[in-house]
Structures are given as structure tokens and as C-alpha cells.
Design a protein around this motif. Structure first.
Motif, short mmCIF file in Angstrom:
data_model
loop_
_atom_site.label_atom_id
_atom_site.label_comp_id
_atom_site.label_asym_id
_atom_site.label_seq_id
_atom_site.Cartn_x
_atom_site.Cartn_y
_atom_site.Cartn_z
N LYS A 333 0.82 -1.21 0.00
CA LYS A 333 0.00 0.00 0.00
C LYS A 333 0.85 1.26 0.00
O LYS A 333 0.57 2.23 -0.71
CB LYS A 333 -0.92 0.00 1.22
N LEU A 334 1.92 1.25 0.81
CA LEU A 334 2.78 2.43 0.90
C LEU A 334 3.55 2.65 -0.39
O LEU A 334 3.75 3.79 -0.82
CB LEU A 334 3.73 2.29 2.10
N ILE A 335 4.00 1.58 -1.01
CA ILE A 335 4.74 1.69 -2.27
C ILE A 335 3.84 2.22 -3.37
O ILE A 335 4.27 2.98 -4.24
CB ILE A 335 5.35 0.33 -2.65
N ALA A 336 2.56 1.84 -3.34
CA ALA A 336 1.63 2.33 -4.35
C ALA A 336 1.53 3.85 -4.31
O ALA A 336 1.31 4.50 -5.34
CB ALA A 336 0.25 1.71 -4.12
N LYS A 337 1.73 4.45 -3.13
CA LYS A 337 1.68 5.90 -3.00
C LYS A 337 3.01 6.55 -3.37
O LYS A 337 3.04 7.63 -3.96
CB LYS A 337 1.32 6.27 -1.56
N ARG A 338 4.11 5.89 -3.03
CA ARG A 338 5.43 6.50 -3.24
C ARG A 338 6.41 5.44 -3.73
O ARG A 338 7.29 4.99 -2.99
CB ARG A 338 5.93 7.15 -1.95
N ALA A 339 6.27 5.05 -4.98
CA ALA A 339 7.12 3.99 -5.53
C ALA A 339 8.58 4.44 -5.68
O ALA A 339 9.48 3.60 -5.73
CB ALA A 339 6.58 3.55 -6.89
N GLY A 340 8.80 5.74 -5.77
CA GLY A 340 10.16 6.24 -6.00
C GLY A 340 10.86 6.73 -4.74
O GLY A 340 11.84 7.47 -4.83
N LEU A 341 10.39 6.29 -3.57
CA LEU A 341 10.99 6.77 -2.33
C LEU A 341 12.41 6.21 -2.17
O LEU A 341 12.65 5.02 -2.39
CB LEU A 341 10.12 6.33 -1.15
N HIS A 507 9.56 4.44 4.30
CA HIS A 507 8.13 4.46 3.96
C HIS A 507 7.28 4.76 5.19
O HIS A 507 6.31 5.54 5.11
CB HIS A 507 7.71 3.13 3.34
N LEU A 508 7.63 4.18 6.32
CA LEU A 508 6.86 4.42 7.54
C LEU A 508 6.99 5.87 8.00
O LEU A 508 6.00 6.52 8.36
CB LEU A 508 7.31 3.47 8.65
N TRP A 509 8.21 6.39 7.99
CA TRP A 509 8.42 7.79 8.38
C TRP A 509 7.64 8.73 7.45
O TRP A 509 7.01 9.68 7.90
CB TRP A 509 9.90 8.14 8.33
N THR A 510 7.71 8.45 6.17
CA THR A 510 7.02 9.30 5.20
C THR A 510 5.51 9.20 5.36
O THR A 510 4.80 10.21 5.28
CB THR A 510 7.43 8.91 3.76
N ALA A 511 5.01 7.99 5.60
CA ALA A 511 3.57 7.80 5.81
C ALA A 511 3.09 8.54 7.04
O ALA A 511 2.00 9.12 7.05
CB ALA A 511 3.25 6.31 5.92
#
Length: 517
Positions: A333-341, A507-511
Motif C-alpha cells: 500500500k505504501l509503495i503504491a503511494k510512493r514507488a520512488g521513495l 516508507h513508515l516515516w514518510t507515511a
């Protein structure tokens, strides 16, 4: 998971040719230990950009090696060879293609981010050191000493994992950097020779004449050589790249007087061996960042480029990382929002270590304010302040200065930790240098009073580029996982994210930031 397993994951997305070739279901991840000739040839025929930088094609009839996206007519299958690296092709006598420019390929992440992989980890460390110019000024013996192995073993490992000698890798790096400088800058040819790491202009000319069958000056197109106030180069990567997320991270942690984020550009002062300069980085296009470097010592250019590549995590392979993490429902789910993190790195190991200590158990804002005071009080003022960025006034303090500084405005225990850390760096300047052994370095850091697991894991993520580092006790990470899934033991939950836990943490920090916003 060993190196072979790690690279075995494949994409299920069809490769669609930009030249009207049929759609192909090809594995995007290609094992670094074995290249399947048929698969690579089909990838070559597709001209798909996702394969760019993952392998190179050499044509036996022309003795030229190319990128998979080369616009030249596809050679017959029996006339091509495939190599993991440009160095491997070049060492076997193939010369770089002038049309597709192998120096413009994205920097391969094949040897980056492989933790605990035995000998391949040693090769990865060696490649980082070579990228920083270790064999431009030093010998193979000194490189082997830094890695803790013998010269013979180092050569054997490079033959096994890279297909080229350490000297061959270094020579290819010099040639391709010089070629990039010729194409992308107006630097005089003489300056390019030294900036790329060649010991003399004569040697530089000899190598280019041998490889390209013409002098370096003949490769320059539409650029008048001359003096320049800075060198601007493209730093290429495999997309996607979430530049806005990277800028947001850097902006929130920008130390006053040292760095800033303005109009989509990151700018900071730098110092290498007492020589000062300035770098700025912005997104050039969907495949590259543009770095402008102002530094008087041209020989430091390879090191500056390597530091910037690490700082902005340009060697990451998002396809491979995302594919593995997406096996976990939350990460999917998190990658779907920010695949280029990406995992932001650091310009300097000592600076990052001080930042980490300052950030212990306080907010990012409070830590950055403390860092700004330290820079203003103990950092060396810039010799020549930049007219375009007058707020940049200092470089970061050295370990020698901070080890003796009377630090105030923070708990005494934290001031003592900074002093002890600075003293450790003063005694061992290369403590957090490129190519450091992660396990050994973390053990040394833990021996310093006031440095615990959170600090060492954070440093391992940002500076040592350990993709599986994970500060499980981080309050923000615990808060993020609680909001997303409910209370749990984070260290146990994170086992599903190996060997890319650092990216999972990002991803967790960004979420968490997205949720708060």
C-alpha cells in the motif's frame, strides 16, 4: 537471502518496445552471476529503458560495447556478448559506443545494498572505494589493506564477481567520467584529464586514442572549452524517483548557514581536506539529477560525485526493492503511494554522526536548531561567500575542533557523547568512510559512551548505506506502525521487510508525515 536469490525476483509487467517490437514478458532483474543470452538478446531487441545499466552488449564484429537502449541496428544474436559491467567489456578489448554513450547509463545498483553476502560484500565495499578514487592515488595493496584481505584474493574476487580486475574497473570509471565531462561541460581537456583521475595528460590522450581511435578533443560537440565558475553534470538513476519526498526530508533537516532548499534545489557548503566549495542539486528529468559543483581542486571531482550519488541514493534499484517489499500487504500500500521513495544519505560521515547524537530523544526541529548553533560557533567561515546564496556562511566543524569544544545548550551527557565521538574521529578519520565494514564500524560506535542501537542503526542507514539497517526503537516508527496497523512489536514485524528494512523505515516515516499533514 544470498546475492543470487536477491536478484532472482522478476517483474510481471510486459516490456513494451518503443520501436514497435512485440510486448515481451521478460525478467527485469537479471542475476549478476549469470546472464542468460536469449533473455538479454530479447531485452536488447525491446529497447526497454528498464534494462539500461543492468547489463551491456558487446558486438564481436565491430568490437564496440553498448547499452541495451542503443539506437543502432540490432546485431545478429551470434555476434553479441553480454556483460554485467562496462569494465568487463572494456577489459576484454571492446570500446565504448559513441551513439548510446555507456557513460550515460544509470549507475548500476548490482553491487550496492547487498548486506551480509560474504565475498560479494567485500567486492561491494571495494567498488565504493574505487568510485571514490581509491586507485587514482593509492595502490592495489593499500586498497586490499583497507578491505582486510590480500591483493591476490581481491583480484580473484573481482574476477569472480565483476569479470574485470580492480585496475580495470578504475580505468573504466576514469574513461567514462572523462567522456561525460567532455560531452556535458565546457571544461578544458587538460582539466578533464585530472578531474577524471588520470595522472597525466599524456596518459589520458593515450587511453582515449586507443579506445576511441581519435583524440579526446574530437569527441567534443558544440561546446567551447573554457573557464567555468562551476561544473554541472547529470547524475543518472533508475526511475521512479520521488524528488519531492527527498527535498522535504532535506528541507526539514537543513542546518542554517550550512545548507538550504530553495525553488526545488538543494544547496550546501562542502569541505574536503580543508578545501571549501559549494554544491547544488536539482531534478533535471525523470532519469537524472543535475549537480553543479564549485570546487577548486579538480582531482576531488570523482569523490564529490560519489558522495552525491550516495547522499541521494542514486544506485538504488527501485524495481527490485519494491518488488520484494510489496510481498508485505502494508508495504504494498505504501509503495503504491510512493514507488520512488529513496533512503536519504549524508554528505559526510562525521557530520551525520553528530546529527544523529543531537537527534537523540528530541524533535527534528530542536536537533537542527542545536546543529545550527554548533555550526555558527565552531564551523569555519566560508573563504568566499556565494553571492547567489549569501545565507550559506560556514562549513561543518571538524572533529579536531569539536573534540575540544565547550558545548552548551544541551544535556551534559549529550555534550560528552559529542566530544567522545569527535575524539574517536580524530583518532580514526576514516571511521565512517565509504567502504567501511558495517558490523565492525557499528561495534566501534557502540563502544562510545552515549551511543546505542538507535544511533548506530540510523548511521548505518544514512552513511554506511546498509539497506537492512532498522532503528526498531525509533518513536516515530513505532507511532507510524501503530497508526497503520495497531500496536505490535516492531522488531518482529520488520522481519518481513528484510533485506530492505531501511527502505521500509523510510516508507513508515514518510507515511507518518503524510498522516500528520
Amino acid at each position: 537471502m544470498d546475492l543470487l536469490q536477491l536478484r532472482a525476483f522478476t517483474s510481471t509487467q510486459p516490456v513494451t518496445s518503443e520501436n514497435s517490437w512485440p510486448a515481451l514478458n521478460l525478467p527485469v532483474m537479471i542475476s549478476p552471476m549469470e546472464l542468460d543470452h536469449d533473455i538479454c538478446y530479447r531485452a536488447l531487441a525491446s529497447r526497454d529503458a528498464r534494462f539500461d545499466g543492468r547489463f551491456f552488449i558487446a558486438v564481436k564484429t565491430t568490437r564496440i560495447y553498448c547499452r541495451p537502449i542503443c539506437p543502432a541496428r540490432t546485431a545478429k544474436q551470434e555476434n553479441v556478448l553480454f556483460f554485467h559491467t562496462a569494465a568487463e567489456a572494456q577489459e576484454l578489448g571492446f570500446r565504448p559506443c559513441l551513439r548510446c554513450r555507456p557513460e550515460a547509463a544509470p549507475h548500476s545498483g548490482a553491487w550496492r545494498g547487498v548486506s551480509n553476502s560474504g565475498f560479494s560484500n567485500t567486492v561491494s565495499r571495494a567498488l565504493r572505494l574505487i568510485e571514490m578514487g581509491a586507485l587514482d592515488e593509492g595502490s592495489l595493496a593499500s586498497l586490499a589493506d583497507k578491505l582486510g584481505i590480500g591483493e591476490r584474493q581481491l583480484r580473484r574476487l573481482f574476477e569472480q564477481y565483476v569479470g574485470a580486475s580492480p585496475q580495470g574497473v578504475a580505468q573504466t570509471r576514469r574513461v567514462l567520467l572523462a567522456k561525460q565531462l567532455i560531452h556535458e561541460t565546457a571544461m578544458p581537456i587538460t582539466d578533464i584529464a585530472f578531474a577524471a583521475g588520470f595522472g597525466s595528460v599524456r596518459r589520458f590522450n593515450e587511453v582515449f586514442q586507443q579506445l576511441y581511435q581519435r583524440p579526446p578533443s574530437d569527441l567534443r560537440r558544440d561546446k567551447q572549452a573554457g573557464a567555468s565558475t562551476g561544473v554541472t553534470l547529470l547524475l543518472r538513476y533508475h526511475p521512479p524517483y520521488d524528488w519531492q519526498a527527498m527535498l522535504a526530508y532535506l528541507s526539514a533537516r537543513a542546518i542554517a548557514g550550512l545548507e538550504l532548499v530553495e525553488d526545488g534545489i538543494y544547496v550546501r557548503s562542502i569541505s574536503i581536506h580543508g578545501v571549501q566549495g559549494l554544491v547544488s542539486v536539482q531534478q533535471a528529468n525523470s532519469h537524472a539529477l543535475a549537480a553543479t559543483i564549485h570546487f577548486p581542486n579538480l582531482a576531488a571531482l570523482p569523490q564529490i560525485i560519489a558522495r552525491l550519488r550516495a547522499m541521494f541514493d542514486l544506485a538504488a534499484d527501485p524495481d527490485m526493492i519494491n518488488q520484494q517489499l510489496a510481498l508485505d500487504p502494508l508495504m504494498k500500500k505504501l509503495i503504491a503511494k510512493r514507488a520512488g521513495l529513496r533512503v536519504p544519505g549524508a554528505w559526510d560521515g562525521f557530520e551525520l554522526a553528530i546529527r544523529a547524537v543531537l537527534g537523540q530523544q528530541i524533535t527534528v526541529t530542536a536537533a537542527i536548531k542545536l546543529a545550527g548553533k554548533i555550526v555558527a560557533q565552531y564551523g569555519e567561515p566560508l573563504d568566499t561567500p556565494d553571492a547567489q546564496y549569501p545565507s550559506l556562511s560556514h562549513v561543518f566543524p571538524t572533529a579536531a575542533i569539536l573534540s575540544k569544544a565547550n558545548l552548551t545548550g544541551m544535556p551534559q551527557s549529550r555534550a560528552n557523547t559529542i566530544s567522545a565521538l569527535a575524539a574517536a574521529f580524530e583518532a580514526e578519520p576514516g571511521l565512517l568512510s565509504t567502504g567501511s565494514n558495517v558490523t565492525e564500524t557499528c561495534t566501534k560506535l557502540l563502544a562510545i559512551c552515549g551511543i546505542g542501537d538507535w544511533t548506530t542503526q540510523y548511521i548505518a542507514m544514512r552513511q554506511l548505506r546498509e539497506p537492512d539497517a532498522f532503528p526498531a526503537s525509533d518513536i516515530a516508527l513505532i507511532k507510524a506502525i501503530t497508526q497503520l496497523e495497531g500496536p505490535c512489536k516492531l522488531s518482529a514485524r520488520a522481519e518481513a521487510w528484510r533485506p530492505w528494512r531501511a527502505y521500509a523505515a523510510q516508507h513508515l516515516w514518510t507515511a507518518l508525515g503524510d498522516t500528520i499533514a
